[in-house]
Structures are given as C-alpha cells and as structure tokens.
Design a protein around this motif. Structure first.
Motif, PDB file in Angstrom:
ATOM      1  N   MET A  38       0.821  -1.213   0.000  1.00 15.55           N
ATOM      2  CA  MET A  38       0.000   0.000   0.000  1.00 15.55           C
ATOM      3  C   MET A  38       0.854   1.262   0.000  1.00 15.55           C
ATOM      4  SD  MET A  38      -2.802  -1.043   2.837  1.00 15.55           S
ATOM      5  CE  MET A  38      -3.413   0.640   2.984  1.00 15.55           C
ATOM      6  N   HIS A  39       2.144   1.081   0.151  1.00 11.49           N
ATOM      7  CA  HIS A  39       3.001   2.244   0.319  1.00 11.49           C
ATOM      8  C   HIS A  39       2.909   3.177  -0.883  1.00 11.49           C
ATOM      9  CE1 HIS A  39       6.272   4.620   1.830  1.00 11.49           C
ATOM     10  NE2 HIS A  39       6.878   4.539   0.663  1.00 11.49           N
ATOM     11  N   GLY A  40       2.786   4.446  -0.607  1.00 10.39           N
ATOM     12  CA  GLY A  40       2.742   5.426  -1.681  1.00 10.39           C
ATOM     13  C   GLY A  40       1.349   5.735  -2.180  1.00 10.39           C
ATOM     14  N   ARG A  41       0.373   4.947  -1.744  1.00 12.66           N
ATOM     15  CA  ARG A  41      -0.996   5.273  -2.149  1.00 12.66           C
ATOM     16  C   ARG A  41      -1.460   6.539  -1.473  1.00 12.66           C
ATOM     17  NH1 ARG A  41      -4.541  -0.183  -2.314  1.00 12.66           N
ATOM     18  NH2 ARG A  41      -3.117  -1.278  -3.650  1.00 12.66           N
ATOM     19  N   ARG A  42      -2.247   7.263  -2.195  1.00 13.03           N
ATOM     20  CA  ARG A  42      -2.755   8.513  -1.645  1.00 13.03           C
ATOM     21  C   ARG A  42      -4.265   8.415  -1.447  1.00 13.03           C
ATOM     22  NH1 ARG A  42      -1.264  12.928  -5.583  1.00 13.03           N
ATOM     23  NH2 ARG A  42      -1.783  11.292  -7.027  1.00 13.03           N
ATOM     24  N   TYR A  43      -4.697   9.004  -0.379  1.00 11.58           N
ATOM     25  CA  TYR A  43      -6.118   9.071  -0.070  1.00 11.58           C
ATOM     26  C   TYR A  43      -6.492  10.518   0.150  1.00 11.58           C
ATOM     27  CZ  TYR A  43      -5.901   4.091   0.736  1.00 11.58           C
ATOM     28  OH  TYR A  43      -5.727   2.754   0.579  1.00 11.58           O
ATOM     29  N   ALA A  44      -7.755  10.836  -0.128  1.00  9.75           N
ATOM     30  CA  ALA A  44      -8.231  12.187   0.129  1.00  9.75           C
ATOM     31  C   ALA A  44      -9.708  12.136   0.468  1.00  9.75           C
ATOM     32  CB  ALA A  44      -7.999  13.085  -1.083  1.00  9.75           C
ATOM     33  N   LEU A  54      -6.766   7.785  -4.410  1.00 14.14           N
ATOM     34  CA  LEU A  54      -6.642   8.639  -5.579  1.00 14.14           C
ATOM     35  C   LEU A  54      -6.035   7.879  -6.745  1.00 14.14           C
ATOM     36  CD1 LEU A  54      -5.236  11.943  -4.076  1.00 14.14           C
ATOM     37  CD2 LEU A  54      -7.568  11.454  -4.748  1.00 14.14           C
ATOM     38  N   THR A  55      -6.424   8.270  -7.939  1.00 15.45           N
ATOM     39  CA  THR A  55      -5.786   7.729  -9.128  1.00 15.45           C
ATOM     40  C   THR A  55      -4.445   8.420  -9.338  1.00 15.45           C
ATOM     41  OG1 THR A  55      -6.712   9.360 -10.611  1.00 15.45           O
ATOM     42  CG2 THR A  55      -8.066   7.441 -10.157  1.00 15.45           C
ATOM     43  N   ASP A  56      -3.722   7.935 -10.337  1.00 18.20           N
ATOM     44  CA  ASP A  56      -2.426   8.536 -10.638  1.00 18.20           C
ATOM     45  C   ASP A  56      -2.555  10.010 -10.996  1.00 18.20           C
ATOM     46  OD1 ASP A  56      -1.281   6.111 -10.229  1.00 18.20           O
ATOM     47  OD2 ASP A  56      -1.193   5.575 -12.339  1.00 18.20           O
ATOM     48  N   ARG A  57      -3.694  10.371 -11.535  1.00 18.21           N
ATOM     49  CA  ARG A  57      -3.882  11.761 -11.946  1.00 18.21           C
ATOM     50  C   ARG A  57      -4.478  12.627 -10.854  1.00 18.21           C
ATOM     51  NH1 ARG A  57      -7.015  11.368 -17.458  1.00 18.21           N
ATOM     52  NH2 ARG A  57      -8.159   9.844 -16.239  1.00 18.21           N
ATOM     53  N   GLY A  58      -4.594  12.079  -9.653  1.00 14.76           N
ATOM     54  CA  GLY A  58      -5.069  12.893  -8.551  1.00 14.76           C
ATOM     55  C   GLY A  58      -6.575  13.008  -8.455  1.00 14.76           C
ATOM     56  N   ARG A  59      -7.269  12.096  -9.149  1.00 14.82           N
ATOM     57  CA  ARG A  59      -8.731  12.081  -9.050  1.00 14.82           C
ATOM     58  C   ARG A  59      -9.156  11.034  -8.036  1.00 14.82           C
ATOM     59  NH1 ARG A  59     -11.659  15.142 -12.831  1.00 14.82           N
ATOM     60  NH2 ARG A  59     -10.127  16.331 -13.988  1.00 14.82           N
ATOM     61  N   LEU A  60     -10.313  11.245  -7.449  1.00 11.39           N
ATOM     62  CA  LEU A  60     -10.845  10.241  -6.538  1.00 11.39           C
ATOM     63  C   LEU A  60     -11.290   9.016  -7.321  1.00 11.39           C
ATOM     64  CD1 LEU A  60     -13.056  12.554  -4.352  1.00 11.39           C
ATOM     65  CD2 LEU A  60     -10.882  11.570  -3.710  1.00 11.39           C
ATOM     66  N   ARG A  61     -10.993   7.848  -6.809  1.00  9.54           N
ATOM     67  CA  ARG A  61     -11.492   6.627  -7.423  1.00  9.54           C
ATOM     68  C   ARG A  61     -12.997   6.540  -7.239  1.00  9.54           C
ATOM     69  NH1 ARG A  61      -7.528   3.601  -9.287  1.00  9.54           N
ATOM     70  NH2 ARG A  61      -5.562   3.742  -8.164  1.00  9.54           N
ATOM     71  N   ARG A  62     -13.610   5.733  -8.111  1.00 13.36           N
ATOM     72  CA  ARG A  62     -15.051   5.580  -8.035  1.00 13.36           C
ATOM     73  C   ARG A  62     -15.434   4.964  -6.700  1.00 13.36           C
ATOM     74  NH1 ARG A  62     -19.451   3.062 -11.995  1.00 13.36           N
ATOM     75  NH2 ARG A  62     -18.711   1.048 -11.306  1.00 13.36           N
ATOM     76  N   HIS A  63     -16.392   5.546  -6.068  1.00 13.57           N
ATOM     77  CA  HIS A  63     -16.780   5.105  -4.731  1.00 13.57           C
ATOM     78  C   HIS A  63     -18.249   5.421  -4.532  1.00 13.57           C
ATOM     79  CE1 HIS A  63     -15.791   9.356  -4.461  1.00 13.57           C
ATOM     80  NE2 HIS A  63     -16.647   9.433  -3.473  1.00 13.57           N
TER      81      HIS A  63
END
Ligand code: ZN
Length: 68
Positions: A38-44, A54-63
């Motif tokens: 999980m290292h390096g994953r970003r959450y917001a 977050l996706t690589d482009r800084g968007r929230l994943r579908r939820h």
C-alpha cells in the motif's frame, strides 16, 4: 454544511475532485511489511464523507457515498 455531490444512477458518487488539503500518502514503511504494497498510495476526503484512494492523476477513485 457543504452540499453533497451528485450520485450517478447506479449509486456511485459523481465527484472526482478531492477536498483540498486532505490528501494523505500512506507510509507503508511505518506500518510494517504487510503494508508495503500500500506504500505510496494517496487518499483524500470527498465531500460526500468517504475517503477513497486517488488515481495517478489525482482524481478520486469511483466510490459510493455513505448510506444515510
Ligand atoms: Zn464522494
């Protein structure tokens, strides 16, 4: 209170923009070997109340927004 983001017909949150200043990166090294993947994953935070990754482009994943 903030306005809740729209929800798509299939029940997913339509918002993909993270709340500014809420992005956090997981430090797997601090949590132990089991968390290294999980290292390096970003959450917001999302305005709907969820905290998706977050996706690589800084968007929230579908939820899905939380149940009321
Ligand atoms: Zn949301």
């Amino acid at each position: 209170m903030n306005a809740k983001p729209a929800v798509t017909p299939d029940g997913y949150c339509a918002n993909t923009q993270p709340v500014p200043g809420t992005t956090k990166q997981v430090n797997g090294h601090a949590l132990g070997p089991k968390f290294l993947k999980m290292h390096g994953r970003r959450y917001a935070d999302c305005p709907c109340g969820r905290r998706p990754s977050l996706t690589d482009r800084g968007r929230l994943r579908r939820h899905k927004p939380p149940e009321k």
